[in-house]
Design an enzyme around this catalytic site. Structure first.
Site, short mmCIF file in Angstrom:
data_model
loop_
_atom_site.label_atom_id
_atom_site.label_comp_id
_atom_site.label_asym_id
_atom_site.label_seq_id
_atom_site.Cartn_x
_atom_site.Cartn_y
_atom_site.Cartn_z
N TYR A 195 17.30 3.61 5.27
CA TYR A 195 17.20 2.23 4.80
C TYR A 195 18.58 1.64 4.51
O TYR A 195 18.86 0.48 4.83
CB TYR A 195 16.34 2.15 3.54
CG TYR A 195 14.86 2.35 3.81
CD1 TYR A 195 14.12 1.36 4.44
CD2 TYR A 195 14.21 3.51 3.43
CE1 TYR A 195 12.77 1.54 4.70
CE2 TYR A 195 12.85 3.70 3.68
CZ TYR A 195 12.14 2.72 4.31
OH TYR A 195 10.81 2.89 4.57
N ASP A 252 8.86 3.92 -6.59
CA ASP A 252 9.21 3.85 -5.18
C ASP A 252 10.50 4.63 -4.96
O ASP A 252 11.31 4.76 -5.89
CB ASP A 252 9.38 2.40 -4.71
CG ASP A 252 9.35 2.31 -3.19
OD1 ASP A 252 8.25 2.23 -2.62
OD2 ASP A 252 10.42 2.40 -2.57
N ARG A 299 0.00 7.67 -1.81
CA ARG A 299 -0.31 6.24 -1.97
C ARG A 299 -1.71 5.99 -2.51
O ARG A 299 -2.33 4.99 -2.18
CB ARG A 299 -0.15 5.47 -0.64
CG ARG A 299 1.26 5.31 -0.18
CD ARG A 299 1.89 4.06 -0.80
NE ARG A 299 3.32 4.03 -0.51
CZ ARG A 299 3.84 3.41 0.53
NH1 ARG A 299 3.07 2.76 1.37
NH2 ARG A 299 5.14 3.45 0.73
N ARG A 353 -2.64 -0.76 -2.74
CA ARG A 353 -3.45 -1.90 -2.33
C ARG A 353 -4.87 -1.58 -1.93
O ARG A 353 -5.69 -2.48 -1.80
CB ARG A 353 -2.73 -2.66 -1.21
CG ARG A 353 -1.62 -3.55 -1.74
CD ARG A 353 -0.78 -4.12 -0.64
NE ARG A 353 0.01 -3.06 -0.01
CZ ARG A 353 0.83 -3.26 1.02
NH1 ARG A 353 0.96 -4.45 1.55
NH2 ARG A 353 1.52 -2.25 1.52
N ARG A 381 -1.31 -6.43 -10.18
CA ARG A 381 -0.01 -6.75 -9.60
C ARG A 381 0.24 -8.25 -9.40
O ARG A 381 1.36 -8.64 -9.05
CB ARG A 381 0.14 -6.03 -8.25
CG ARG A 381 0.66 -4.59 -8.33
CD ARG A 381 2.14 -4.53 -8.68
NE ARG A 381 2.90 -5.52 -7.96
CZ ARG A 381 3.26 -5.43 -6.69
NH1 ARG A 381 3.00 -4.36 -6.01
NH2 ARG A 381 3.92 -6.41 -6.11
O1 CP3 Z 1 0.51 6.81 -4.95
C1 CP3 Z 1 1.66 7.08 -4.56
O2 CP3 Z 1 1.87 7.73 -3.52
C2 CP3 Z 1 2.82 6.67 -5.49
C3 CP3 Z 1 3.55 5.53 -5.19
C4 CP3 Z 1 4.58 5.44 -4.08
C5 CP3 Z 1 4.99 4.17 -3.59
N1 CP3 Z 1 6.00 4.34 -2.72
C6 CP3 Z 1 4.41 2.89 -4.03
C7 CP3 Z 1 4.54 1.73 -3.12
C8 CP3 Z 1 5.36 6.39 -3.43
C9 CP3 Z 1 5.29 7.90 -3.55
C10 CP3 Z 1 6.26 5.69 -2.57
C11 CP3 Z 1 7.31 6.33 -1.78
C12 CP3 Z 1 7.86 5.62 -0.62
N2 CP3 Z 1 8.31 4.31 -0.55
C13 CP3 Z 1 8.16 6.23 0.62
C14 CP3 Z 1 7.90 7.66 0.94
C15 CP3 Z 1 6.46 7.90 1.22
C16 CP3 Z 1 5.94 7.32 2.50
O3 CP3 Z 1 5.09 6.43 2.41
O4 CP3 Z 1 6.36 7.78 3.56
C17 CP3 Z 1 8.75 5.25 1.45
C18 CP3 Z 1 9.19 5.45 2.88
C19 CP3 Z 1 8.86 4.05 0.69
C20 CP3 Z 1 9.44 2.75 1.11
C21 CP3 Z 1 8.42 1.69 1.05
N3 CP3 Z 1 8.01 1.09 -0.13
C22 CP3 Z 1 7.62 1.14 2.10
C23 CP3 Z 1 7.75 1.52 3.55
C24 CP3 Z 1 6.73 0.21 1.52
C25 CP3 Z 1 5.62 -0.58 2.19
C26 CP3 Z 1 5.92 -2.01 2.34
C27 CP3 Z 1 4.67 -2.79 2.74
O5 CP3 Z 1 4.35 -3.75 2.01
O6 CP3 Z 1 4.03 -2.45 3.74
C28 CP3 Z 1 7.00 0.20 0.12
C29 CP3 Z 1 6.31 -0.60 -0.91
C30 CP3 Z 1 5.36 0.16 -1.75
N4 CP3 Z 1 5.64 1.33 -2.39
C31 CP3 Z 1 4.05 -0.24 -2.09
C32 CP3 Z 1 3.53 0.74 -2.96
C33 CP3 Z 1 2.18 0.73 -3.64
C34 CP3 Z 1 3.37 -1.54 -1.63
C35 CP3 Z 1 3.90 -2.68 -2.44
C36 CP3 Z 1 2.88 -3.71 -2.79
O7 CP3 Z 1 1.68 -3.43 -2.83
O8 CP3 Z 1 3.33 -4.82 -3.11
#
Ligand code: CP3
Length: 352
Positions: free
Chosen positions: A161, A86, A37, A41, A50
C-alpha cells in the site's frame, strides 16, 4: 511468559478455550471456528453503528471498536473475537497520511518510494497506541472465556500500500523496488516491521490471547523473492510478541507455494486460503503444525446443501493436521447473509 498476571491467558479465562487449545496443537471436544472480517458490513448492526463515523475514526474509538468486535461473537457464537481495527491503523498512528476509502481500501496522501521518503517516516510513539489498548481492554472485559485475537499486517502487505499509494492488483511497484533499490526496500520493511510489531504487542499486552499476522498480498511473490525480501521482516514483526509466548497465526492469500516459508518465520499456526485443498496444504506443511481454514467465500451464497457438504469435507481434510481451526479462505464478503454464518458455526460445533 511476560504477560501481566491479570491477562486472560494467565488468569485462567482463555487458556483452556477450544481456540487456544487448537492453536497449541490439541484436539478440543469441538472444532473451533471464527471468520476473518466477521465484524463488518455483513452485519446490519455494524452498518447501523458505523453511520456517520469514518472507518479509521471507528477503529480509534475504544467504545465503538469494542462494541463492533463483540457483535459477531454474540450473534454467531464463534469461538473467538477478532479486534476491530485495520492493518493501516499503526501507520496512521505513526503520522502517515492514510485514509480508508469505502469500496476501495487504504489510500495514502503520497506514496513512499525513495530513500528520502522512507527516512522521513516517523517511529510509532508508544503513547499513540493508547486508544488501541483501551479498545482491547474494554473488549476483553466483556468476552469472559472467549479469546480475543489481536492482529497486524505483515510488512510486505503494508509496503504494497505504501509504495503504490493505494490498493493495486499486482503490487508491481513494491515488487520492483525490492530488486531495484534493495537498500530503500530494507529500510522501508524495517520501519513497517517495527510499527506493526508495536501495534500487535500493544493488543497482546492489553488482553488479546492469540495473534494473527496478515500477509494478505504475499501470494503475488515467488518463493525466492518471499524468502529473500519479505520473510526476515515478517520474522522481525512477530519478534515483538515472542517473549509473550502467545500463539501466532500467519495467513496470506494465494500462498500455496509459500506455506513452508510462512511457517518458518516462527508461526505456530498457518492459515490456508481456499485455492488449495486443506489436506494438500497440510501435506505441504509436513502434517506437523495446526492449520486454519479454508471455506471458499464464494460458497457462502450457494444453496445450503452445497455449502454444508463443502464445510463437512473441510472438517474431514482438517483431520490430517494435528489441530484445525475452521475459517474462510479469506474475509466475509460484505453481501453475505449473516444467518448463513451462524448456521456454519452450528454445523461445525455439532460435527464429530
Ligand atoms: O473481523 C475482522 O477480521 C477484523 C477487522 C479487520 C478489518 N481489516 C476491518 C475492516 C481486519 C483483520 C482487517 C485487516 C485488513 N485490512 C487486511 C488484511 C486482511 C485481508 O482482508 O486480507 C487488509 C488487506 C486491509 C486493508 C483494507 N481495509 C481493505 C482492502 C479494506 C476494504 C475496503 C472496502 O471498502 O472494500 C479495508 C477497510 C476495512 N477494514 C473494512 C473493515 C470492516 C470496511 C470498511 C467499512 O465498512 O467502511
Amino acid at each position: 511468559m511476560n504477560l501481566p498476571a491479570d491477562h486472560p491467558l494467565v488468569d485462567g479465562r482463555t487458556a483452556a478455550s477450544a481456540l487456544i487449545r487448537a492453536y497449541r496443537g490439541e484436539r478440543p471436544e469441538i472444532t473451533p471456528i471464527w471468520f476473518m472480517r466477521q465484524a463488518g458490513r455483513s452485519l446490519p448492526e455494524y452498518r447501523e453503528l458505523r453511520v456517520g463515523t469514518a472507518m479509521l475514526d471507528a477503529c480509534l474509538d475504544p467504545e465503538l471498536s469494542s462494541e463492533i468486535t463483540l457483535q459477531p461473537v454474540r450473534r454467531h457464537g464463534v469461538d473467538a473475537g477478532i479486534f476491530f481495527s485495520d492493518i493501516v491503523v499503526p501507520l496512521k498512528l505513526a503520522g502517515v497520511d492514510v485514509d480508508i476509502v469505502p469500496g476501495r481500501g487504504p489510500v495514502m496522501g503520497a506514496p513512499i518510494r525513495t530513500m528520502a521518503e522512507v527516512a522521513a517516516l516517523s517511529p510509532l510513539e508508544p503513547d499513540a497506541l493508547a486508544p488501541v489498548a483501551a479498545g482491547v481492554a474494554r473488549t476483553v472485559a466483556q468476552l469472559g472465556s472467549t479469546p480475543l485475537i489481536g492482529f497486524a499486517g505483515a510488512p510486505f502487505t503494508l509496503a504494497a500500500y505504501l509504495v503504490e499509494g493505494g490498493p493495486s492488483k499486482d503490487h508491481l511497484r513494491a515488487r520492483t523496488l525490492m530488486h531495484s533499490e534493495p537498500g530503500t526496500w530494507a529500510a522501508l520493511m524495517e520501519w513497517a516491521a517495527d510499527v506493526t510489531g508495536a501495534f500487535l504487542r500493544a493488543q497482546m499486552l492489553a488482553g488479546a490471547s492469540a495473534a494473527q499476522l496478515f500477509d494478505s498480498w504475499a501470494g503475488s511473490l515467488s518463493l525466492a523473492d518471499y524468502t529473500a525480501y519479505v520473510a526476515p521482516w515478517s520474522k522481525r514483526a512477530i519478534s515483538y510478541v515472542h517473549d509473550l509466548e502467545v500463539p501466532v497465526v500467519h495467513f496470506g492469500v494465494g500462498t500455496g507455494e509459500l506455506l513452508g516459508a510462512m511457517r518458518d518465520i516462527g508461526a505456530d499456526v498457518v492459515g490456508i486460503d481456499d485455492r488449495i485443498p486443506l489436506d494438500e496444504g497440510i501435506r505441504r506443511l509436513g502434517g506437523t503444525i495446526p492449520v486454519q481454514g479454508n471455506i471458499n467465500p464464494a460458497l457462502l451464497a450457494a444453496p445450503w446443501p452445497v455449502l454444508e457438504a463443502h464445510v463437512l469435507a473441510i472438517l474431514e481434510r482438517g483431520k490430517t493436521a494435528p489441530a484445525h481451526v475452521v475459517n474462510l479462505g479469506h474475509g466475509v464478503p460484505p453481501e453475505t447473509d449473516p444467518t448463513v454464518l451462524t448456521r456454519i458455526v452450528e454445523l461445525v460445533h455439532a460435527a464429530r
